[in-house]
Design a protein around this motif. Structure first.
Motif, short mmCIF file in Angstrom:
data_model
loop_
_atom_site.label_atom_id
_atom_site.label_comp_id
_atom_site.label_asym_id
_atom_site.label_seq_id
_atom_site.Cartn_x
_atom_site.Cartn_y
_atom_site.Cartn_z
N GLY A 170 0.82 -1.21 0.00
CA GLY A 170 0.00 0.00 0.00
C GLY A 170 0.85 1.25 0.00
O GLY A 170 0.54 2.23 -0.71
N ALA A 171 1.91 1.31 0.81
CA ALA A 171 2.78 2.47 0.85
C ALA A 171 3.43 2.69 -0.51
O ALA A 171 3.59 3.84 -0.98
N THR A 172 3.78 1.58 -1.18
CA THR A 172 4.38 1.70 -2.50
C THR A 172 3.39 2.29 -3.50
O THR A 172 3.73 3.16 -4.32
N ARG A 173 2.12 1.80 -3.41
CA ARG A 173 1.11 2.32 -4.33
C ARG A 173 0.85 3.81 -4.11
O ARG A 173 0.69 4.59 -5.06
N ARG B 274 4.62 6.14 4.56
CA ARG B 274 4.36 5.09 5.54
C ARG B 274 2.87 4.83 5.59
O ARG B 274 2.04 5.74 5.43
N LEU B 275 2.51 3.57 5.86
CA LEU B 275 1.11 3.19 5.98
C LEU B 275 0.99 2.20 7.14
O LEU B 275 1.71 1.22 7.20
N ARG B 276 0.09 2.51 8.05
CA ARG B 276 -0.16 1.61 9.17
C ARG B 276 -1.65 1.29 9.19
O ARG B 276 -2.50 2.17 9.23
N PHE C 150 -6.91 3.64 9.49
CA PHE C 150 -5.52 3.52 9.06
C PHE C 150 -4.85 4.87 9.26
O PHE C 150 -5.51 5.90 9.52
N VAL C 151 -3.53 4.90 9.12
CA VAL C 151 -2.75 6.12 9.18
C VAL C 151 -1.77 6.09 8.02
O VAL C 151 -0.98 5.15 7.89
N ALA C 152 -1.84 7.11 7.17
CA ALA C 152 -0.91 7.26 6.04
C ALA C 152 -0.07 8.52 6.27
O ALA C 152 -0.60 9.54 6.72
#
Length: 466
Positions: A85-88, A101-103, A163-165
């Motif tokens: 997801g972070a890559t996308r 970052r994606l959590r 979520f947290v981006a």
């Protein structure tokens, strides 16, 4: 209603608690069925990227803020879907993957699994567990674990839930995006709960009033009886405990009235029996010499005054006259005028107009007694009326010798005469006893205090409700 009130207090309280619990559960279930919580919001990575860039667009459901340092749990990704997801998001932003970052906060993500030419949709959670999608909305069986099968090719399409981006800015700070809370469902739920309270509140108030009403009647009757007022028999209703207490109260009131009536009748008979020999003695003294007649007649008259005072004391202590609202200042002013007319030096000051529920004749006698004592033994009397802590306070000061500390309370005992009063042949020691009895029958009291010069009598009475 009557069947409920006839239950014991314990059963009434238990019934109310049970009904309240059932109503609360029914309200909760109805709220969930009628207004279920909304499903978790779903966001594409393009939407998340736009929010990180600061584009408002149609993404008001996302909240954006700036922080100096990322939280510790976001320093490194923990889940394959977070890495993907972070890559996308980085691709959509045109930045390196290390700047995003994606959590996932235990939220499922839609995973497209590709194996050769086959493509299947599954839901994956943050711990790496994958289950097949249930068309009816529930998760089906566990299929595999992402971290245990790294050969699987994973491509996440959307993020669902919390979520947290984060995006790293050139100045080293981070832009963070999170979904906004679902306020609309909370608002609907609050309206539902408020409506339930509007319905349940009056019922709860009615139940509580039905329980407390017999207790209030019992307390009111006991208070009136303590003030020597006539009390009608209490209504026999309410819980079993209240019924027993009301019957005991009515029986007690009947016994007290019978006892007082018997005592008054007995004292009337005694006074009659005593007056007969005294009258015979008076007739016989007519033939005695003047030297013997005068002192004996004086003793007979004193005995007759004592008998009259005792009968008056017992009658007024046992009988109650109707109470009515009276102006305390006017009542005290009448007593002051009577004392002034008799030659006493009396002054009066009034701070505020106060009303009391009282027997005017009895209170008039009380203040006449105290004012005459102050003028007689203290030379003059100063009367003041004020309100203290919800009570009417009448203060009567004199300039006499005062009383020994040991006699400040003893002088209220029937037939007790202080050392100052004993020097006078008038009175038999019932004046202050009668005065305190009157004050206490009205819910008040009388206290005596020594001053630097003289004695102070303080009469307190409850102020009548407006």
């Amino acid at each position: 209603m009557k069947s409920f009130q006839s239950l014991s207090l314990g059963m009434q309280v238990f019934t109310i608690v049970l009904i309240t619990f059932v109503a609360a559960q029914a309200l909760t279930i109805s709220a969930i069925v009628i207004a279920p919580p909304p499903p978790s919001s779903m966001f594409t990575y393009a939407q998340v990227a736009s929010a990180l860039k600061g584009d408002a667009g149609d993404f008001a459901r996302l909240r954006r803020r700036t922080v100096r340092k990322l939280p510790a749990d976001m320093q490194l990704p923990n889940h394959p879907a977070e890495i993907t997801g972070a890559t996308r998001v980085a691709e959509a932003l045109g930045v390196g993957a290390g700047n995003v970052r994606l959590r996932l906060r235990s939220s499922p993500v839609l995973v497209i699994l590709t194996s050769g030419r086959a493509r299947s949709s599954y839901w994956s959670t943050a711990d790496g567990r994958v289950g097949r999608v249930d068309p009816k909305g529930g998760s089906a069986e566990f299929v595999f674990h992402l971290t245990a099968e790294p050969h699987r090719r994973i491509r996440t399409e959307t993020i669902r839930g919390q979520f947290v981006a984060a995006l790293k800015r050139p100045d080293g700070q981070w832009e963070i995006v999170t979904p906004n809370p679902e306020y609309e469902w909370v608002r609907r739920l609050a309206i539902w709960v408020a409506g339930g309270l509007v319905i349940i509140g009056p019922l709860a108030f009615w139940f509580s009033r039905s329980i407390s009403a017999p207790l209030r009647r019992l307390a009111s009757g006991a208070d009136r009886l303590g003030r020597a007022q006539q009390v009608n028999p209490l209504e026999i209703s309410g819980s079993s405990e209240i019924v027993v207490a009301a019957r005991a109260f009515n029986a007690m009131q009947t016994r007290i009235a019978r006892f007082v009536s018997d005592r008054v009748g007995m004292m009337g008979a005694i006074s009659h029996d005593l007056r007969t020999p005294l009258q015979r003695m008076r007739f016989k003294l007519e033939k005695a010499s003047p030297a013997m007649r005068e002192p004996l007649l004086s003793d007979i008259q004193q005995m007759e005054r004592m008998i009259d005072s005792v009968i008056t004391f017992i009658r007024e202590d046992s009988q109650s006259s109707p109470r009515r609202r009276v102006d305390l200042g006017s009542l005290v002013a009448c007593a002051v005028d009577d004392a002034t007319a008799a030659g006493a030096e009396v002054s009066m000051s009034l701070d505020a107009a106060l009303a009391v529920e009282a027997d005017p004749v009895a209170l008039q006698r009380l203040f006449q007694n105290l004012i005459s004592n102050a003028a007689k033994y203290g030379g003059r009397a100063e009367v003041s009326i004020e309100r203290r802590a919800g009570e009417a306070c009448v203060t009567i000061d004199d300039e006499g010798p005062g009383l020994p500390a040991s006699e400040l309370e003893a002088v209220f005992a029937p037939f007790y005469r202080s050392s100052t009063a004993s020097a006078s042949s008038e009175g038999i020691g019932l004046g202050l006893a009668i005065a305190r009895s009157i004050a206490r029958s009205h819910g008040g009291d009388i206290l005596l205090q020594n001053r630097a010069r003289g004695l102070r009598a303080i009469v307190t009475l409850p102020v009548a409700d407006d």
